[in-house]
Design an enzyme around this catalytic site. Structure first.
Site, mmCIF file in Angstrom:
data_model
loop_
_atom_site.group_PDB
_atom_site.id
_atom_site.type_symbol
_atom_site.label_atom_id
_atom_site.label_comp_id
_atom_site.label_asym_id
_atom_site.label_seq_id
_atom_site.Cartn_x
_atom_site.Cartn_y
_atom_site.Cartn_z
ATOM 1 N N HIS A 67 67.408 43.272 57.434
ATOM 2 C CA HIS A 67 67.362 43.689 58.657
ATOM 3 C C HIS A 67 68.072 45.126 58.730
ATOM 4 O O HIS A 67 67.428 46.246 59.103
ATOM 5 C CB HIS A 67 67.830 42.873 59.652
ATOM 6 N N GLU A 68 69.359 45.196 58.496
ATOM 7 C CA GLU A 68 70.081 46.296 58.491
ATOM 8 C C GLU A 68 69.811 47.348 57.574
ATOM 9 O O GLU A 68 69.743 48.437 57.621
ATOM 10 C CB GLU A 68 71.522 46.082 58.081
HETATM 11 ZN ZN ZN Z 1 69.266 45.797 64.223
#
Ligand code: ZN
Length: 376
Positions: A67-68
């Site tokens: 996600h990051e």
């Molecule tokens: Zn995020």
């Protein structure tokens, strides 16, 4: 920082693990191995549930990392450099250096994270049902946690991704970035408060997890407040650079002079708190403060050279003269003197008090401007 372990580089970005991540890992392992897996797939040995719980915890961290990484890659494609990705107790953060230049870029950078989590979650549903058994239950849990992650991050309050999306939308609609920040951070504080209340209610009703919810809410509130005040400061100090705030250096002195001679020749006559010193090579490489001079006992002032009470410029914190002064708020340490460099030439020094004065002046100026506007 010693609290973090560097895992390495991914897509040119340093990935760090804060030790507090062990808190999530432990909580996840406990709740998955102790409750979720035995309910979803009964009939296995305790050790098998523990292995399942640990697998789930590691897979969750990997999901957060993906996600990051999404945020980081899209940020870099949109001209925003990424300092690092850190994983810690409350999830992950992609630390951007600076901000998106357009609402569109901000929208894409913020939106990619939840989009990845959502796709990952949906994509895992089918394999989970096909595999079945204990491993299927782990996959099923991972699918739902990624969907929850996407939904939670879409809550419209800064610094959550949803808050950034809201900010980008307001910024585009109203054309006023600072106003959008004020709204998005206010929403962030509201979300934080709501989570605190929810957590307390949950805890009172017998759910121990309520404490965690309240803690996340408390953290969000703090982060939203900090972001709001930093953004106010940035707009107040707009156009002010470090060189406008610093104490410019006077002509440098030779560092071979005795402390007594230096006090006589420079420190008494000048009005400077800090002096740059040169060695025989002629370029400034050290600095001495009035404080350090005053600390030398009187009977040693004739024998000690000023160099022996000076500090090496290279060992002091550094900033560039053309950086925005607002950046100093995150860069200045409260006590240490910071050296201002014009590329590779030291041109002055700056400390927190000077920055405070600059901010007061900017506020005074803008209040005067307000007065003229009302008078006219
Ligand atoms: Zn995020």
């Amino acid at each position: 920082m010693k609290n973090t372990i560097k895992l390495g580089k991914l897509a040119g970005v340093t990935v760090e693990l804060n030790w507090t991540v062990l808190v999530i890992a432990a909580l996840v392992t406990l709740s998955v191995a102790g409750g979720i897996l035995p309910a979803a797939a009964p009939g296995y040995e305790t050790t098998q549930y523990v292995v399942g719980g640990v697998t789930a915890a590691v897979a969750l961290l990997a999901s957060i990392l993906v996600h990051e990484l999404g945020h980081a890659i899209v940020a870099q494609r949109n001209g925003v450099r990424v300092e690092r990705i850190s994983l810690w107790a409350f999830g992950g953060v992609a630390q951007l250096e600076g901000e998106a230049e357009t609402p569109r870029a901000e929208f894409l950078i913020a939106g990619i994270g939840p989009a990845i989590s959502l796709v990952l979650g949906l994509a895992l549903i089918y394999p989970a049902s096909v595999v079945g058994g204990l491993f299927g239950a782990v996959l099923g849990w991972l699918a739902s946690i990624n969907i929850i992650l996407a939904v939670f991050n879409l809550i419209p309050g800064a610094p959550l991704d949803g808050g950034r999306l809201l900010h980008a939308w307001l910024w585009k609609r109203q054309g006023d970035r600072a106003r959008a920040t004020a709204t998005a951070t206010k929403a962030g504080r509201l979300v934080g408060t709501a989570l605190i209340v929810l957590g307390i209610v949950q805890f009172a009703a017998g759910g121990a997890g309520g404490l965690w919810t309240a803690l996340i809410g408390w953290f969000l509130r703090g982060a939203a407040t900090a972001e709001g005040s930093y953004s106010t400061i940035r707009s107040e100090l707009q156009g002010v650079r470090v060189r406008d705030v610093m104490t410019p250096a006077g002509p440098p002195e030779g560092d071979w002079m005795s402390v007594a001679a230096f006090i006589d020749r420079r420190a008494i006559a000048d009005q400077r708190p800090v002096y740059f010193l040169t060695g025989i090579e002629g370029t400034p490489s050290r600095l001495v403060t009035l404080q350090a001079l005053a600390a030398v006992p009187i009977d040693e002032r004739y024998t000690l050279s000023v160099r022996s009470v000076a500090q090496e410029l290279d060992e002091l914190p550094a900033v560039q003269a053309d950086e925005p002064a607002a950046d100093l708020f995150t860069k200045l340490s409260s006590r240490a003197l910071t050296v201002v460099w014009d590329v590779s030439v030291p041109v002055g020094t700056v400390n927190a008090a000077q920055l405070g004065t600059a901010l007061e002046q900017a506020r005074l100026l803008s209040s005067l401007r307000g007065e003229t506007a009302t008078a006219a």
